[in-house]
Design an enzyme around this catalytic site. Sequence first.
Site, short mmCIF file in Angstrom:
data_model
loop_
_atom_site.label_atom_id
_atom_site.label_comp_id
_atom_site.label_asym_id
_atom_site.label_seq_id
_atom_site.Cartn_x
_atom_site.Cartn_y
_atom_site.Cartn_z
N ASP A 120 0.83 -1.21 0.00
CA ASP A 120 0.00 0.00 0.00
C ASP A 120 0.86 1.27 0.00
OD1 ASP A 120 -2.39 1.42 0.02
OD2 ASP A 120 -2.48 1.47 2.21
N ASN A 162 -10.92 -2.40 -4.83
CA ASN A 162 -10.17 -1.42 -5.65
C ASN A 162 -10.83 -1.21 -7.01
OD1 ASN A 162 -6.88 -2.54 -4.50
ND2 ASN A 162 -8.16 -0.88 -3.73
#
Length: 231
Positions: free
Chosen positions: A15, A63
């Site tokens: 991330d 996502n």
Amino acid sequence: MKRIKLPAHIAIIMDGNGRWAKRRFRPRAYGHRMGVQNMFKICGHAFNLGVRIVTVFALSAENLSRPKEEVDELFELFRSYFSKKKERMYELNVKICVLGDISVLPADIQESIGEIERATAHLTSGLLNICVNYGARQEVVRAVNKAVALGRFVDENSLESLFYTGGLPDPDLIIRTGGEIRLSNFLLYQAAYSELYFSGKMWPEFSKRDLEKAIENYSARDRRYGNVREE
Ligand code: IPE
Ligand code: IPE
Ligand code: MG
């Protein structure tokens, strides 16, 4: 690196690509591109250190709800690495598996994934799982539905065998970069006794040394699995 207890299976939540890029006044897509390059570097280092399995979170099911422009850019990156530059994948010289629902990906990318999985299937010095359109809750629901279709009750072993990770040992160590302290729907069931390590570094800047630090930190931990330790 000091003498340490190596995790056999490391999972990584990669991330921070977007924030890393923004801080450099670059578009988020640039962060994703650098993130993919770092994935090769860090996974390669993990295998060199003797780690057997690395599972990376490349794209979560959630996502896909990001703005279409970003999703398209991510697909283009997958196209690049799974199709055009697949030799880069072969360079790792490990077996590659893609975990998640890839049926929503463009057909050419799905084909390339199949090709890479077949071409690396015989490699035994390591296993790289790349999670794409993966969600842990979706994985559990999918497994339960498979069991229902088979008309079977499940126990822990049979349920686990129906997961994308079926047959693999649980991750010993889960690393998340980017500063957030959460799992974001990654390997929730398999993480029951994983050691968690959070780094404030953004993924593109997470270095080989940072990986070693995470492993050293893991090595010093006492895994009790609910039991008591002999004094
Ligand atoms: C992780 O980076 C990669 C994907 C989720 C595809 P992010 O895109 O989440 O980057 P940040 O967290 O916004 O910085
Ligand atoms: C997790 O990061 C998914 C990947 C790294 C692929 P996110 O950026 O999607 O997670 P949240 O939104 O911060 O929980
Ligand atoms: Mg993020």
